[in-house]
Enzyme design. Structure first.
Site, PDB file in Angstrom:
ATOM      1  N   CYS A  52       0.804  -1.222   0.000  1.00 45.10           N
ATOM      2  CA  CYS A  52       0.000   0.000   0.000  1.00 45.10           C
ATOM      3  C   CYS A  52       0.835   1.269   0.000  1.00 45.10           C
ATOM      4  O   CYS A  52       0.624   2.161  -0.831  1.00 45.10           O
ATOM      5  CB  CYS A  52      -0.929   0.004   1.211  1.00 45.10           C
ATOM      6  SG  CYS A  52      -2.131  -1.349   1.238  1.00 45.10           S
ATOM      7  N   HIS A 103      -3.660   6.444   3.378  1.00 46.94           N
ATOM      8  CA  HIS A 103      -2.520   5.675   3.887  1.00 46.94           C
ATOM      9  C   HIS A 103      -1.218   6.469   3.771  1.00 46.94           C
ATOM     10  O   HIS A 103      -0.195   5.973   3.308  1.00 46.94           O
ATOM     11  CB  HIS A 103      -2.407   4.324   3.168  1.00 46.94           C
ATOM     12  CG  HIS A 103      -1.833   3.271   4.058  1.00 46.94           C
ATOM     13  ND1 HIS A 103      -2.103   1.927   3.896  1.00 46.94           N
ATOM     14  CD2 HIS A 103      -0.999   3.327   5.123  1.00 46.94           C
ATOM     15  CE1 HIS A 103      -1.481   1.216   4.806  1.00 46.94           C
ATOM     16  NE2 HIS A 103      -0.792   2.051   5.561  1.00 46.94           N
TER      17      HIS A 103
END
Length: 483
Positions: A52, A103
């Site tokens: 991610c 994120h």
């Protein structure tokens, strides 16, 4: 000159082969199929750093991993990027917004957006020593909404399935409260309340189909009792010891029943996401802006889903590194051929220059990606090769480098020196390792030499420009270049 709106839609952990129209035997994706049939599908798109955080650094900056410097997964390190995709749109006078997953760090950093409705998923390790609900309630916009609807006792992890688990079951709450629905609702709220005097850049960023695999029951049931294609198992793959099975491991020897439920949870999450994308497309149409909006759909990385007995991401194999990328222009502003399948080698760093160019905005210096619309129309030069990698400090044996070239993939595991070679033209599921095949010796040497050049001068000492060196200590973030 009219400036077009831009909508970027990203999934998290969605494999590149999981779009029905592009040939998946099981997954139903009617709205993504619509985008593919009316737009361009880039069938050879990859995530150069398939977890991610580093993958999203490429999306935000348009840079290769050598330049955004994140070559592995490490959270809690400040994102100090002066030039970002949303920042460029904001500076150009766009009303910019993100709904869903970012994120980044600090977690509430705007990264150039005017505003953010944040839901990064369940990341309790971000603030150890504090109960997850207290921490998430401070930084996450989804959890307070969930607690207002279900009561203060409600939590993101109430069903007990981890954020990297292969375990799957149906979501137990009302579908309207599911994180996927919430993300689209926040995107819809922005569309209804945006500044109508400005064009918009909207990033709708889903956590799904990233674990936990918790689609609403109707979507889980859609796949639960159907015969599904089994995972691909290469003749080189080594079955793990069944005694080593864990719910969140990188490999497991699962039973057919466990595989079926995992696939039902994963595929159900994708179909649910697809239907919510349909809801978002309908909202664009109802707002009267669909034909004035350029849309791009992709994912940060894929998911092994049992292929070769492997799970999760960060691997160099297709399930992990191959991602979808659809470019959809309902108004025909870019002159793209409808229904085109473009086999040019694409990477997530290409998203930023593609969208800026589509909006008629300049691409800033330091961006490494290319305008995929130009490549599709024959106005740009496609890349001849791609270097990808992922380092794992806690498990150095998992650290890998890969090269894509000539329809082949070369893998080098930096801790052990193991090499693999796959001919993706004839073997798209990587069933046969050709690294020791004399017929591929020349191709292997060519790709190894390419990797030697790509790694020359790196601080890990992987390459001296003449050969690859094993056993070096990997890093997850490369040091800044001296000024």
């Amino acid at each position: 000159m009219q400036r077009h709106n831009v909508l970027l839609i990203t999934a998290d952990q969605m494999r590149g082969d999981c779009i029905g129209l592009l040939g998946h035997p099981d997954v139903e994706t009617p709205n993504l199929d619509t985008m593919a049939s009316q737009g361009v599908a880039f069938t050879q798109c990859y995530s150069a750093t398939p977890t991610c955080i580093p993958a999203r650094a490429a999306l935000f900056t348009g840079q290769s991993q050598e330049h955004h410097r994140r070559v592995g997964y490490q959270d809690g390190v400040d994102w100090e990027y002066p030039v970002t995709l949303p920042g460029q749109f904001t500076q150009a006078g766009y009303h910019t917004h993100c709904a869903g997953k970012m994120h980044v760090w600090p977690a509430r950093s705007l990264m150039g957006f005017c505003s953010v409705d944040l839901h990064d998923g369940f990341l309790p390790y971000r603030n150890t020593g504090v109960p997850a609900n207290q921490w998430m309630g401070r930084i996450d916009d989804y959890l307070p909404d969930l607690q207002r609807a279900l009561g203060p006792q409600a939590g993101i992890n109430d069903l007990g399935i981890g954020c990297n688990s292969w375990v799957a079951r149906p979501w137990d709450g009302p579908e309207r409260l599911h994180p996927t629905n919430w993300t689209v609702q926040r995107a819809v709220d922005f569309l209804r309340r945006r500044d109508p005097t400005k064009p918009f850049f909207l990033w709708t960023s889903f956590v799904a189909p990233h674990p936990p695999y918790l689609p609403p029951k109707a979507y889980f049931d859609l796949y639960q009792d159907r015969p599904l294609a089994p995972p691909a198992i290469g003749d080189w793959a080594e079955p793990p010891d069944a005694a080593d099975n864990t719910a969140d491991g990188f490999s497991a020897r699962l039973t057919p029943r466990q595989i079926q439920r995992m696939q039902a949870g994963y595929y159900g999450s994708i179909t649910h996401l697809d239907h919510q994308i349909g809801r978002l497309l309908r909202e664009l149409k109802d707002e009267g802006v669909l034909n004035d909006t350029i849309l791009l759909f992709t994912s940060d990385h894929g998911e092994m889903l049992g292929d070769h007995y492997l799970l999760r991401k960060s691997q160099g194999y297709q399930g992990s590194v191959h991602v979808p990328l659809l470019l959809y222009d309902p108004g025909g502003h870019l002159g793209l051929p409808k229904g085109r399948r473009c086999a040019a080698l694409a990477e997530l760093r290409d998203v930023m220059p593609t969208l800026l160019a589509a909006a008629g905005l300049p691409v800033p210096e330091g961006v490494d990606g290319m305008d995929l619309a130009a490549v599709c129309k024959g106005e740009g030069i496609p890349r001849a090769w791609l270097h990808g990698e992922h380092t794992a400090q806690t498990e150095p044996a998992h650290s890998m480098q890969y090269i894509l070239m000539d329809g082949c993939k070369y893998l080098w595991f930096s801790h052990t020196g193991r090499e693999r070679l796959f001919d993706l033209n004839s073997d798209p599921h990587e069933l046969h390792d050709r690294a020791d095949d004399p017929g591929y010796a020349q191709q292997k040497e060519k790709m190894r030499a390419c990797l030697i050049r790509a790694l020359k001068g790196r601080p890990e000492g992987y390459s001296d420009g003449q050969a690859l060196h094993t056993g070096r200590t990997p890093v997850t973030i490369l040091p800044k270049s001296p000024i």
